[in-house]
Design a protein around this motif. Structure first.
Motif, PDB file in Angstrom:
ATOM      1  N   ALA A 103      36.799  23.557  38.445  1.00 10.29           N
ATOM      2  CA  ALA A 103      37.728  23.810  39.551  1.00 10.29           C
ATOM      3  C   ALA A 103      39.064  23.129  39.311  1.00 10.29           C
ATOM      4  O   ALA A 103      40.121  23.651  39.697  1.00 10.29           O
ATOM      5  CB  ALA A 103      37.107  23.326  40.862  1.00 10.29           C
ATOM      6  N   ASP A 134      32.843  29.858  38.126  1.00 11.29           N
ATOM      7  CA  ASP A 134      31.704  29.813  39.030  1.00 11.29           C
ATOM      8  C   ASP A 134      32.043  30.527  40.334  1.00 11.29           C
ATOM      9  O   ASP A 134      33.150  30.386  40.855  1.00 11.29           O
ATOM     10  CB  ASP A 134      31.317  28.364  39.320  1.00 11.29           C
ATOM     11  N   GLU A 135      31.094  31.282  40.849  1.00 16.72           N
ATOM     12  CA  GLU A 135      31.337  32.036  42.078  1.00 16.72           C
ATOM     13  C   GLU A 135      31.728  31.122  43.233  1.00 16.72           C
ATOM     14  O   GLU A 135      32.585  31.478  44.062  1.00 16.72           O
ATOM     15  CB  GLU A 135      30.092  32.847  42.458  1.00 16.72           C
ATOM     16  N   ASN A 136      31.152  29.921  43.298  1.00 15.77           N
ATOM     17  CA  ASN A 136      31.514  28.994  44.378  1.00 15.77           C
ATOM     18  C   ASN A 136      32.985  28.602  44.311  1.00 15.77           C
ATOM     19  O   ASN A 136      33.667  28.503  45.338  1.00 15.77           O
ATOM     20  CB  ASN A 136      30.643  27.735  44.300  1.00 15.77           C
ATOM     21  N   ASP A 137      33.506  28.367  43.099  1.00 15.77           N
ATOM     22  CA  ASP A 137      34.918  28.023  42.955  1.00 15.77           C
ATOM     23  C   ASP A 137      35.805  29.197  43.325  1.00 15.77           C
ATOM     24  O   ASP A 137      36.879  29.018  43.918  1.00 15.77           O
ATOM     25  CB  ASP A 137      35.216  27.581  41.520  1.00 15.77           C
ATOM     26  N   LEU A 139      35.126  31.524  45.538  1.00 21.02           N
ATOM     27  CA  LEU A 139      35.121  31.663  46.989  1.00 21.02           C
ATOM     28  C   LEU A 139      35.910  30.544  47.669  1.00 21.02           C
ATOM     29  O   LEU A 139      36.574  30.761  48.683  1.00 21.02           O
ATOM     30  CB  LEU A 139      33.675  31.663  47.505  1.00 21.02           C
ATOM     31  N   ALA A 140      35.856  29.331  47.109  1.00 24.45           N
ATOM     32  CA  ALA A 140      36.521  28.190  47.723  1.00 24.45           C
ATOM     33  C   ALA A 140      38.016  28.166  47.433  1.00 24.45           C
ATOM     34  O   ALA A 140      38.802  27.678  48.247  1.00 24.45           O
ATOM     35  CB  ALA A 140      35.880  26.889  47.240  1.00 24.45           C
ATOM     36  N   ARG A 141      38.408  28.701  46.260  1.00 19.66           N
ATOM     37  CA  ARG A 141      39.823  28.641  45.836  1.00 19.66           C
ATOM     38  C   ARG A 141      40.275  30.006  45.331  1.00 19.66           C
ATOM     39  O   ARG A 141      40.616  30.163  44.148  1.00 19.66           O
ATOM     40  CB  ARG A 141      39.988  27.585  44.730  1.00 19.66           C
ATOM     41  N   GLY A 163      27.013  32.724  38.218  1.00 16.28           N
ATOM     42  CA  GLY A 163      26.298  32.543  39.485  1.00 16.28           C
ATOM     43  C   GLY A 163      26.519  33.691  40.437  1.00 16.28           C
ATOM     44  O   GLY A 163      26.461  33.513  41.662  1.00 16.28           O
ATOM     45  N   ARG A 166      24.936  34.619  44.227  1.00 17.82           N
ATOM     46  CA  ARG A 166      24.273  33.419  44.758  1.00 17.82           C
ATOM     47  C   ARG A 166      24.302  33.417  46.276  1.00 17.82           C
ATOM     48  O   ARG A 166      23.309  33.106  46.926  1.00 17.82           O
ATOM     49  CB  ARG A 166      24.965  32.172  44.214  1.00 17.82           C
ATOM     50  N   ARG A 167      25.454  33.755  46.842  1.00 18.36           N
ATOM     51  CA  ARG A 167      25.576  33.803  48.299  1.00 18.36           C
ATOM     52  C   ARG A 167      25.363  35.217  48.829  1.00 18.36           C
ATOM     53  O   ARG A 167      24.550  35.478  49.680  1.00 18.36           O
ATOM     54  CB  ARG A 167      26.950  33.290  48.725  1.00 18.36           C
ATOM     55  N   ASP A 185      23.008  35.365  39.221  1.00 18.72           N
ATOM     56  CA  ASP A 185      22.525  34.019  39.495  1.00 18.72           C
ATOM     57  C   ASP A 185      21.028  33.889  39.222  1.00 18.72           C
ATOM     58  O   ASP A 185      20.241  34.812  39.469  1.00 18.72           O
ATOM     59  CB  ASP A 185      22.810  33.659  40.951  1.00 18.72           C
TER      60      ASP A 185
END
Length: 255
Positions: A103, A134-137, A139-141, A163, A166-167, A185
């Motif tokens: 990130a 990463d999918e989380n990054d 979505l977050a940024r 990933g 994942r969500r 994922d």
């Protein structure tokens, strides 16, 4: 004090800089198998290990959080790029290396130009590097991810979302970021042989991937029963200990 106790190092920043400067980090790679071409490994994911005195190899979970805490992940990512480019330049049994991007690197405006320079020095084609977000990054940024994607695609590198699913199975970024690959994922992949919901998610990802031209990689593949389900679903690639364990990157070099 807590940082020192967790890492076991009296000066964590100095220890990490020493590891970078003295090449005490080691680069491993885990091959990714084509499920459509028997025995063909077109890509491998680059993975970092750290050698400690009188200890074998520290896994990423033992030192990456320290890199993250001291905001040194971009330095580590640059180190990985240089080592991967050197492996490709010496001749590699795989055409592409997947590089995980932190990130912190997403907001590093100097990253893409420095990657282009490193590849030019090594005489390596840009499409040989596949950057894994990463999918989380994502979505977050989202703004940072889109800026990063545009910058690395502009120099000719490939892009992968790790990933994925994942969500939720969210396909819009695949088009807006011009993604080349997704890694389904492991939570989905581990259940495809036993869960209708997991298979439904996988089938949806494969269908959309075929329509928009995105390669689908299944991660965390641990047995041949899962491989059979993936093949039947039309998944293009598989990665995991059921396929091949990570090996030192030197074993992929032919030169």
């Amino acid at each position: 004090k807590m940082d020192r106790e967790l890492s076991g190092w009296s000066d964590p920043v100095a220890r990490l800089r020493q590891a970078l400067a003295r090449d005490e980090l080691l680069l491993y790679a885990q091959p990714i198998l084509s499920l459509r071409e028997s025995g063909h490994y077109p890509m491998a994911e680059a993975l970092v290990r750290l050698r400690e005195e009188e200890v074998a190899l520290l896994p990423p979970g033992a030192f990456l959080p320290v890199f993250e805490h001291y905001r040194m992940m971009s330095e580590l990512d640059h180190w990985v790029i240089r080592r991967a480019a050197a492996a490709l330049a010496s001749g590699s049994r795989v055409a592409q290396f997947g590089i995980n991007i932190s990130a912190q690197t997403l907001v590093d405006g100097h990253f893409a130009p420095e990657v282009a320079e490193a590849l030019a020095r090594a005489h390596v084609a840009p499409e040989s590097l596949v950057f894994e977000l990463d999918e989380n990054d994502l979505l977050a940024r989202p703004d940072a991810a889109h800026g990063f994607a545009a910058s690395v695609k502009a120099i000719g590198c490939k892009l992968l979302i790790d990933g994925f699913g994942r969500r939720s199975v969210w396909f819009e970024p695949l088009k807006t970021l011009h993604v080349d690959f997704v890694k389904v994922d492991g939570v989905i992949v581990r259940k495809v042989a036993s869960s209708d919901l997991a298979r439904s998610k996988l089938n949806a990802i494969v269908r959309v991937g075929e329509v928009i031209g995105v390669g689908v990689i299944a991660e965390c593949v641990e047995d041949q029963a899962t491989v059979a389900v993936l093949k039947a679903a039309g998944v293009g690639y598989a990665q995991g200990f059921g396929i091949c364990a990570p090996e030192p990157i030197e074993r992929f070099c032919t030169g």
